[in-house]
Design a protein around this motif. Structure first.
Motif, PDB file in Angstrom:
ATOM      1  N   GLU A  95     -11.400  17.776   3.114  1.00 17.21           N
ATOM      2  CA  GLU A  95     -11.483  19.370   3.265  1.00 17.21           C
ATOM      3  C   GLU A  95     -12.673  19.892   4.485  1.00 17.21           C
ATOM      4  N   GLU A  96     -12.756  20.226   4.935  1.00 23.80           N
ATOM      5  CA  GLU A  96     -14.008  20.482   6.188  1.00 23.80           C
ATOM      6  C   GLU A  96     -15.412  20.833   5.114  1.00 23.80           C
ATOM      7  N   SER A  97     -14.862  21.756   4.074  1.00 22.65           N
ATOM      8  CA  SER A  97     -15.950  21.782   3.532  1.00 22.65           C
ATOM      9  C   SER A  97     -16.743  20.607   2.541  1.00 22.65           C
ATOM     10  N   ARG A  98     -16.233  19.499   3.013  1.00 21.14           N
ATOM     11  CA  ARG A  98     -16.593  18.188   2.451  1.00 21.14           C
ATOM     12  C   ARG A  98     -16.987  17.648   3.068  1.00 21.14           C
ATOM     13  N   ILE A  99     -16.929  17.069   4.892  1.00 21.84           N
ATOM     14  CA  ILE A  99     -17.223  16.630   6.052  1.00 21.84           C
ATOM     15  C   ILE A  99     -18.823  17.093   6.124  1.00 21.84           C
ATOM     16  N   VAL A 100     -19.866  15.888   6.208  1.00 21.41           N
ATOM     17  CA  VAL A 100     -20.966  15.950   6.505  1.00 21.41           C
ATOM     18  C   VAL A 100     -21.331  14.969   7.270  1.00 21.41           C
ATOM     19  N   GLN A 101     -21.621  14.972   8.961  1.00 25.90           N
ATOM     20  CA  GLN A 101     -21.849  14.295   9.896  1.00 25.90           C
ATOM     21  C   GLN A 101     -23.302  13.314   9.946  1.00 25.90           C
ATOM     22  N   ILE A 102     -23.531  12.338   9.312  1.00 23.83           N
ATOM     23  CA  ILE A 102     -24.542  11.725   9.748  1.00 23.83           C
ATOM     24  C   ILE A 102     -24.780  10.430   9.977  1.00 23.83           C
ATOM     25  N   SER A 103     -25.611  10.693  10.947  1.00 21.66           N
ATOM     26  CA  SER A 103     -25.061   8.286  11.601  1.00 21.66           C
ATOM     27  C   SER A 103     -26.170   7.891  10.946  1.00 21.66           C
ATOM     28  N   SER A 143       1.165  -0.961  -0.043  1.00 23.59           N
ATOM     29  CA  SER A 143       0.064  -0.019  -0.236  1.00 23.59           C
ATOM     30  C   SER A 143       1.026   1.184   0.065  1.00 23.59           C
ATOM     31  N   GLY A 144       1.964   1.405   0.881  1.00 26.04           N
ATOM     32  CA  GLY A 144       2.957   2.239   0.557  1.00 26.04           C
ATOM     33  C   GLY A 144       3.223   2.720  -0.532  1.00 26.04           C
ATOM     34  N   LEU A 145       3.850   1.454  -1.348  1.00 23.25           N
ATOM     35  CA  LEU A 145       4.736   1.960  -2.614  1.00 23.25           C
ATOM     36  C   LEU A 145       3.962   2.550  -3.539  1.00 23.25           C
ATOM     37  N   MET A 146       2.216   1.855  -4.052  1.00 23.73           N
ATOM     38  CA  MET A 146       1.263   2.069  -4.187  1.00 23.73           C
ATOM     39  C   MET A 146       0.770   3.532  -3.760  1.00 23.73           C
ATOM     40  N   ARG A 147       0.899   3.932  -2.611  1.00 24.00           N
ATOM     41  CA  ARG A 147       0.490   5.437  -1.906  1.00 24.00           C
ATOM     42  C   ARG A 147      -0.528   5.059  -2.056  1.00 24.00           C
ATOM     43  N   ALA A 148      -1.863   3.993  -2.252  1.00 31.45           N
ATOM     44  CA  ALA A 148      -2.701   4.170  -1.874  1.00 31.45           C
ATOM     45  C   ALA A 148      -3.678   4.571  -1.113  1.00 31.45           C
ATOM     46  N   HIS A 149      -3.404   5.757   0.243  1.00 32.33           N
ATOM     47  CA  HIS A 149      -4.176   5.804   1.389  1.00 32.33           C
ATOM     48  C   HIS A 149      -3.793   7.197   0.943  1.00 32.33           C
ATOM     49  N   GLU A 150      -2.670   7.655   0.038  1.00 36.09           N
ATOM     50  CA  GLU A 150      -2.798   9.291  -0.599  1.00 36.09           C
ATOM     51  C   GLU A 150      -3.795   9.669  -1.841  1.00 36.09           C
ATOM     52  N   ARG A 151      -3.874   8.185  -2.341  1.00 36.12           N
ATOM     53  CA  ARG A 151      -5.236   8.531  -3.539  1.00 36.12           C
ATOM     54  C   ARG A 151      -6.382   8.394  -3.106  1.00 36.12           C
ATOM     55  N   ARG A 152      -5.923   7.945  -1.855  1.00 38.21           N
ATOM     56  CA  ARG A 152      -7.625   7.923  -1.348  1.00 38.21           C
ATOM     57  C   ARG A 152      -7.501   9.170  -1.071  1.00 38.21           C
ATOM     58  N   ILE A 153      -7.152   9.798  -0.158  1.00 39.34           N
ATOM     59  CA  ILE A 153      -7.635  10.563   0.152  1.00 39.34           C
ATOM     60  C   ILE A 153      -7.652  12.046  -0.759  1.00 39.34           C
ATOM     61  N   SER A 154      -6.856  11.951  -2.193  1.00 35.62           N
ATOM     62  CA  SER A 154      -6.997  13.100  -3.099  1.00 35.62           C
ATOM     63  C   SER A 154      -8.701  13.317  -3.317  1.00 35.62           C
ATOM     64  N   ALA A 155      -8.863  11.554  -3.593  1.00 40.58           N
ATOM     65  CA  ALA A 155      -9.935  11.123  -4.272  1.00 40.58           C
ATOM     66  C   ALA A 155     -11.572  11.315  -3.549  1.00 40.58           C
ATOM     67  N   LEU A 156     -11.541  11.870  -2.108  1.00 38.73           N
ATOM     68  CA  LEU A 156     -12.961  12.104  -1.436  1.00 38.73           C
ATOM     69  C   LEU A 156     -12.452  13.632  -1.467  1.00 38.73           C
ATOM     70  N   ASN A 157     -11.571  14.062  -2.119  1.00 39.69           N
ATOM     71  CA  ASN A 157     -11.851  15.510  -2.322  1.00 39.69           C
ATOM     72  C   ASN A 157     -11.769  16.627  -3.079  1.00 39.69           C
ATOM     73  N   LYS A 158     -12.420  14.944  -3.976  1.00 38.50           N
ATOM     74  CA  LYS A 158     -12.528  15.713  -5.462  1.00 38.50           C
ATOM     75  C   LYS A 158     -14.178  15.073  -5.184  1.00 38.50           C
ATOM     76  N   LEU A 159     -14.540  14.623  -4.370  1.00 38.62           N
ATOM     77  CA  LEU A 159     -16.402  14.051  -4.225  1.00 38.62           C
ATOM     78  C   LEU A 159     -16.926  15.565  -3.825  1.00 38.62           C
ATOM     79  N   THR A 163     -23.080  23.042  -1.477  1.00 40.30           N
ATOM     80  CA  THR A 163     -21.792  22.122  -0.777  1.00 40.30           C
ATOM     81  C   THR A 163     -22.592  21.597  -0.028  1.00 40.30           C
ATOM     82  N   ALA A 164     -21.471  20.315   0.821  1.00 38.14           N
ATOM     83  CA  ALA A 164     -22.138  19.917   1.574  1.00 38.14           C
ATOM     84  C   ALA A 164     -22.209  20.358   2.624  1.00 38.14           C
ATOM     85  N   ALA A 165     -21.453  21.297   3.156  1.00 39.77           N
ATOM     86  CA  ALA A 165     -22.155  22.343   4.497  1.00 39.77           C
ATOM     87  C   ALA A 165     -23.630  22.864   4.003  1.00 39.77           C
TER      88      ALA A 165
END
Length: 392
Positions: A170-178, A134-150, A389-391
């Motif tokens: 990014e804060e502007s993309r996060i919405v908390q719904i249980s 996962s480190g070689l593929m930079r999976a974590h960085e790719r996932r966070i980058s993808a989330l920031n495009k949603l 936006t999400a907010a």
């Protein structure tokens, strides 16, 4: 037929959505089951046994499995499917932050279809795995980058929302719904005669009953309940534990049965397996216990609360948020003696038990009812469809 008053939702869940004990899919099915005509939901999935009658429409994208090669094929098929069909929808609603959902979600965004993804688990969806691959593929960085495009990322608990922020979403993309719970389907019984009739119909003996609901997997640690049983029997006498859910880790399930035999509590342990209708089991029980190692916000805890059961859980994501400040139950360490002590209090303290039951039901009604949670989703979708936006 649709209009501006309708929102056409593309529900993306490779493992399906229904009552088959896939947490996010089960939660989404129960949520949308409460929907009115304003939400028109099409399920896109890869689950061969999906019930075709649960949604407005159901589409098989590509058969899905955990095999990495299969997942790559699913991603390719999913992106192609979204590219061909995006114009039929107003919102893409994905049920995980893994590549087989994120990649089709990004295809939706690129096509002009607003995309929302739900993050339902701490650790596996947001935090890096820590493996060399996962480190070689930079999976974590790719996932966070993808989330920031949603357009929006739904966190089902405060802990998950905090994890997303810490990871760089990014804060502007996060919405908390249980997660939500259908408080009409899951409700308590205050009549002992009804509880006895339920136990008769379920072929459960009449004795104090501890309930566990969920897949039988090591992560949920049901072995701690089995190990608590002999301790509990020495305190309160005869009692039993019922485990409702599919045995998704057969080797672990066999180990549970061996452990029950070693502790001489076989006669007090019932493995009920997968049950499409689980509500009667809650009403037939006296206490609910879930000693998990990891959760997002467990549907079963909300169902137990709506059913008026005292709760005994470990301190994992979503539990303190679910239980709140009311006396709904106990949060304990993952230790069989502490679990036994907490269950004993629920069963034997006549001053605590009614308070536990009333507080559980009240909190489920006030904070987690499906109708309220569905309204939050609808408001988010309407905002995004209108270009917001999400907010709020």
């Amino acid at each position: 037929m649709t209009s501006q008053n309708h929102i056409r939702v593309l529900l993306w869940s490779p493992t399906g959505a229904g009552s088959h004990y896939y947490g996010p899919g089960t939660s989404a099915y129960r949520l949308y089951r409460k929907s009115d005509e304003r939400l028109v939901v099409t399920l896109a999935h890869g689950y061969r046994d999906q019930d075709l009658g649960l949604f407005h429409a159901t589409r098989m994208v590509h058969p899905f499995s955990t095999c990495p090669l299969n997942q790559l094929r699913y991603i390719a098929a999913g992106r192609s499917w979204v590219r061909k069909n995006f114009q039929d929808f107003d919102i893409f609603h994905g049920l995980s932050a893994f590549a087989y959902t994120l990649s089709p979600a990004l295809r939706a965004v690129a096509s002009g279809l607003p995309a929302v993804v739900k993050v339902a688990s701490r650790g596996t969806e947001v935090r890096p795995k820590g493996t060399i691959l996962s480190g070689l593929m930079r999976a974590h960085e790719r996932r966070i980058s993808a989330l920031n495009k949603l357009n929006a990322v739904i966190a089902i608990s405060k802990e998950i929302a905090d994890d997303l922020r810490a990871a760089g979403v990014e804060e502007s993309r996060i919405v908390q719904i249980s997660n939500g719970v259908d408080t009409e389907v899951f409700h308590p019984t205050d009549l002992e005669s009804e509880r006895e009739a339920l136990r008769d119909s379920l072929r459960i003996r009449h004795r104090p009953t501890i309930l566990f609901v969920g897949a039988i997997v090591s992560r949920k640690r049901p072995h701690l309940i089995i190990e608590a049983l002999p301790i509990l029997r020495s305190m309160v006498g005869d009692c039993q534990a019922i485990f409702v859910g599919p045995e998704k880790e057969p080797r672990y399930a066999r180990a549970l049965r061996r452990r029950a035999s070693e502790l001489a509590v076989n006669d007090s342990v019932i493995f009920a397996g997968h049950q499409p209708d689980i509500a009667p089991y809650y009403r037939a029980a006296d206490v609910f216990c879930l000693p998990s190692e990891r959760e997002g916000m467990a549907n079963s805890v909300l169902e137990a609360m709506a059913s008026g059961l005292p709760i005994v859980v470990t301190d994992v994501s979503g539990m303190r948020e679910a239980l709140g400040d009311d006396r709904t139950g106990n949060i304990v360490a993952p230790d069989s003696e502490q679990i036994a002590d907490a269950i004993r209090d629920c069963l034997t303290d006549s001053s605590l038990y009614p308070g536990f039951r009333n507080a559980s039901r009240r909190r489920a009604n006030e904070h987690f009812s499906s109708s309220a949670i569905l309204a939050k989703h609808r408001e988010l979708f309407e905002r995004l469809r209108a270009g917001g936006t999400a907010a709020s």
